[in-house]
Design an enzyme around this catalytic site. Structure first.
Site, PDB file in Angstrom:
ATOM      1  N   CYS A   9       0.866  -1.177   0.000  1.00 15.81           N
ATOM      2  CA  CYS A   9       0.000   0.000   0.000  1.00 15.81           C
ATOM      3  C   CYS A   9       0.903   1.227   0.000  1.00 15.81           C
ATOM      4  O   CYS A   9       2.030   1.171  -0.488  1.00 15.81           O
ATOM      5  CB  CYS A   9      -0.941  -0.023   1.208  1.00 15.81           C
ATOM      6  SG  CYS A   9      -0.084  -0.050   2.792  1.00 15.81           S
ATOM      7  N   VAL A  10       0.466   2.324   0.567  1.00 12.93           N
ATOM      8  CA  VAL A  10       1.251   3.563   0.529  1.00 12.93           C
ATOM      9  C   VAL A  10       2.524   3.448   1.351  1.00 12.93           C
ATOM     10  O   VAL A  10       3.576   3.965   0.971  1.00 12.93           O
ATOM     11  CB  VAL A  10       0.405   4.750   1.044  1.00 12.93           C
ATOM     12  CG1 VAL A  10       1.229   6.034   1.090  1.00 12.93           C
ATOM     13  CG2 VAL A  10      -0.808   4.950   0.151  1.00 12.93           C
TER      14      VAL A  10
END
Length: 478
Positions: free
Chosen positions: A28-29
């Site tokens: 993810c981020v």
């Protein structure tokens, strides 16, 4: 720097039990999301000693390694190259990890899977609504007047921003319908149609439902009279979460059931219309009224707790929110926030969440001054900045939890700030960006109190981190 990313990937693979122990990996981020065959092979202490790794933990059946923005993409690329696995999405890894979850964890995961894709739209709406409130608030910039009264030319801008801000909330069931049917395996386009059905202009606006139900000013609830057999309220569900969430689940199950039984030659003709008609009737006639009542009871219960014992409620929430982030259960509060906003016009939960983010960043900032090693200082400073803008994972897992006492300091600061803003009735009309920019999304009349809460969430974690650090050093010397 490329060599460092490859070395990091090699070490991650080694300390997770080798590439044969990794089933799937995504990112993810800020984090690597990895589904493992055997969790007992994890060498957690060695993994957390890797220079680019800021923390590691198991959540919802998925092992997560916190790396940080941008760098996580590069480490992931090297990991995929070394393991020769196919790239996977976060949803793929979550699906594999969900097989190991208990019923409560599965419920939390559903909320996470549904709300995370639509969160940018909700946050954007919150920021625009905050800007809208700044323009329309009296006494904020001029005594007894708002900016519209002083500068009438701003009216068009205010109207445009107001429309943009309200769009995501007015059509929220359509957003949830799309995301939920995707999560439950149905057709997203049918989910959008079902969501739009629940907010159709022919239905009584959900915000006027209470007035009509109470019969105020002669208002009456309109009904669909179905062949004289039964009646369905002509009521919309603007801003509601539970009705479309349950309806999307039913829609997906009806659609999948039909697809298995209807011949492929006529599926396009039969499946969509049958799914929408059946689910639409159920949504308006049964699912909507029942879940609206459940949602109201949930919101009323939370409000009652905070009204009856505001200090205790704020203390518990402020102290427990950060630990809930570790478990992933914090995603549940998005639905609660939206329910409170729909029912009461504002939420007192989200401002406390924003202050919790600030508290985590402040504790990490204190560690920047306390740390002796340059790498620790660098991690603390970048993590603090990230937390101040709403992304707390690097600060929480990379700095505060690994040192323990800054995490305790952040919890103390968060709880104290939460008590203060709760006693001062601080509300947010929408969900915005957590951290320092959060003040934009606070109601104007609550803004001064929220600023004081922000100061508390900065000062107490910093001071407590220094105090606990000194105490730890003295104990070590003893």
């Amino acid at each position: 720097m490329g060599k460092n990313y490859r070395e990091t990937a090699e070490q991650v693979i080694e300390y997770l039990g080798g590439k044969d122990n990794i089933e799937q990996a995504a990112h993810c981020v800020t984090r690597l999301r990895i589904a493992l065959k055997d969790e007992s092979q994890i060498q957690l202490e060695q993994l957390q000693s890797v220079s680019l790794v800021k923390g590691a933990f198991m959540n919802a059946g998925v092992f997560q390694v916190v790396i940080g923005p941008v760098e996580v993409e590069r480490v992931y690329a090297e990991l995929i190259a070394l393991t020769q696995m196919k790239s996977a999405t976060v949803a793929d890894v979550k699906e594999m990890g969900s097989k190991k979850l208990n019923p409560l964890q599965k419920l939390v995961k559903i909320f996470s899977d549904v709300f995370m894709p639509i969160l940018p739209a909700i946050i954007t709406a919150g920021l625009l609504m905050g800007l809208n409130n700044l323009i329309g608030a009296k006494d904020l910039f001029f005594a007894g007047k708002n900016l519209l009264e002083v500068y009438p030319n701003l009216q068009g801008v205010w109207d445009l921003i107001n429309m943009m801000a309200n769009t995501s909330f007015v059509f929220l069931p359509a957003l949830v319908g799309w995301s939920a049917t995707k999560r439950f395996g149905g057709s997203e386009i049918l989910g959008i149609v079902l969501g739009l059905l629940l907010v159709h202009p022919d239905l009584l606006n959900a915000w006027n439902y209470g007035q009509a139900a109470a019969g105020l000013d002669g208002a009456k609830l309109p009904y669909f009279d179905i062949l004289g057999w039964f009646s369905i309220e002509k009521v919309g569900y603007q801003g509601q979460i539970l009705p479309i969430l349950v309806a999307a689940y039913v829609l997906s199950k009806v659609e999948l059931w039909l697809k298995k039984r209807v011949p492929s030659a006529i599926q396009l003709l039969v499946v969509p219309i049958t799914s929408i008609v059946v689910t639409g009737v159920l949504a308006l006639g049964i699912i909507g009224p029942v879940t609206r009542h459940i949602g109201n009871l949930l919101a009323d219960g939370i409000v009652y707790v905070f009204d009856f014992a505001p200090v205790l409620g704020a203390l518990l929430f402020g102290a427990l929110y950060a630990p809930l982030v570790i478990t992933g259960m914090h995603h549940m509060f998005i639905a609660i926030d939206l329910q409170l906003i729909t029912q009461n016009g504002g939420t007192f939960i989200w401002p406390m969440i924003a202050l919790s983010n600030i508290a985590q960043g402040s504790a990490a900032l204190a560690m920047f001054w306390i740390a002796k090693k340059q790498n620790d200082k660098s991690m603390a400073s970048t993590s603090a900045l990230s937390a101040y803008f709403g992304i707390t994972e690097p600060a929480m897992f990379g700095v505060n939890l690994s040192n323990k006492y800054p995490f305790y300091a952040a919890i103390i600061g968060s709880a104290t700030a939460a008590i203060f803003i709760t006693l001062n009735d601080v509300l947010a009309p929408a969900i915005g960006v957590g951290g320092l920019p959060a003040f934009i999304s606070i109601m104007p009349q609550s803004m001064a109190s929220f600023f004081v809460g922000m100061v508390i969430a900065v000062v107490i974690p910093v001071v407590m981190t220094f105090v606990l650090s000194r105490s730890k050093r003295l104990n070590n010397k003893a």
